[in-house]
Scaffold this active site. Sequence first.
Site, PDB file in Angstrom:
ATOM      1  CD  GLN A  69      -4.338  33.849  -8.079  1.00 50.77           C
ATOM      2  OE1 GLN A  69      -5.523  33.081  -8.747  1.00 50.77           O
ATOM      3  NE2 GLN A  69      -4.000  34.871  -8.100  1.00 50.77           N
ATOM      4  CB  ALA A 108      -8.555  28.373 -14.636  1.00 56.32           C
ATOM      5  CG  HIS A 109      -8.027  32.388 -11.305  1.00 56.93           C
ATOM      6  ND1 HIS A 109      -6.977  33.124 -10.837  1.00 56.93           N
ATOM      7  CD2 HIS A 109      -8.448  32.565 -12.502  1.00 56.93           C
ATOM      8  CE1 HIS A 109      -6.818  33.837 -12.068  1.00 56.93           C
ATOM      9  NE2 HIS A 109      -7.863  33.415 -12.809  1.00 56.93           N
ATOM     10  CG  ASN A 110     -12.262  33.175  -8.990  1.00 56.40           C
ATOM     11  OD1 ASN A 110     -11.009  33.680  -9.031  1.00 56.40           O
ATOM     12  ND2 ASN A 110     -12.687  33.179  -7.749  1.00 56.40           N
ATOM     13  NE  ARG A 126      -5.704  29.445  -2.389  1.00 56.18           N
ATOM     14  CZ  ARG A 126      -5.721  28.334  -1.430  1.00 56.18           C
ATOM     15  NH1 ARG A 126      -5.259  27.448  -1.866  1.00 56.18           N
ATOM     16  NH2 ARG A 126      -6.364  28.536  -0.426  1.00 56.18           N
TER      17      ARG A 126
END
Length: 340
Positions: free
Chosen positions: A196, A237-239, A216
């Site tokens: 990530q 969660a990511h993004n 991240r």
Amino acid sequence: MSVTLQQLAQALGAELHGDAAEPILKVNTLEKAGPGDIAFLTDGKYRHLLTSTQATAVILRAEDKGESPVPCLVMKDPYLGFALAAQALDTTPAPAVDIHPTAVVADDVTLGEGVAIGANAVIESGVVLESGVIVGPGSFVGKNTRLGARTRLWANVTIYHGVTMGTDCLVQSGTVIGADGFGYANNKGEWVKIPQLGGVVIGNRVEIGACTTIDRGALDDTRIADNVIIDNQCQIAHNVEIGYGTAMAGGTIMAGSLKVGKYCIIGGASVFNGHMEICDGVTITGMAMVMRPITEPGIYSSGIPLQPNKEWRKTAARVMRIDDMHKRLSQLEKKLNNKD
């Protein structure tokens, strides 16, 4: 801590009626308040408690002023007055004072004026802590992270590398910001980790509750805008991108690449699918499952409200038969249409 009623009226922007010199020590409810307390009336169903309150003063609306037996501060929004009074009388201790001798701080860390770092905290290389930042005991701040002025971390907060956080943020204990998102490829049944490589960018005046995780980004950054409130035990969660002024209650789960608009209100234990957008001004009631994009502001709900167990068992049994009932209903409709 004590302030006069006059000082409190000025802090709240309220109209004072009564003795300006009365000392106020803390905020309390109408029912439980005593001498030195200031109470507040925000809901008409509690108006009957006003005449018997033992509070030194009360925050209320203009229409309730005549019923108050004690001095009062008159405001359009007494609940806002309660919040401001609680701030003015807050006795919560700082997470840390000065830099504790057991803290581990890398040689190239940039420390602004008045920074405090608690016992056993670790601040890694390249970190920037701006003026007035407080890092609580046992916390970890990873490489090349930046914390804006007056941001506070309580005990045992973990901030990974490459995180940027704005000014006047508050992070409660046990929270993790910048952990790896859930990214894997499958190679013939074997999971292959996808590093990530993005970061986390958090705006100004953001508050994050205890034991929440903000992952991240996979490539780009996870982004939390200014003035966002995230409660305890949430998973971002990511993004994910969360817009200005959105508030999220405890236990909410957001899957990757979700975009949430401005001024949304999200009830506790809600679950959001990823790779979709929620527009501005949406309210989601508690325990909702949001599986599709929302393009119009409004209030949205899902799930079955609580019922007595006997009734719920009947409802659940009927739900399991919906497909069969739909087919039978369609057949009946066809028969009726053929008769016509």
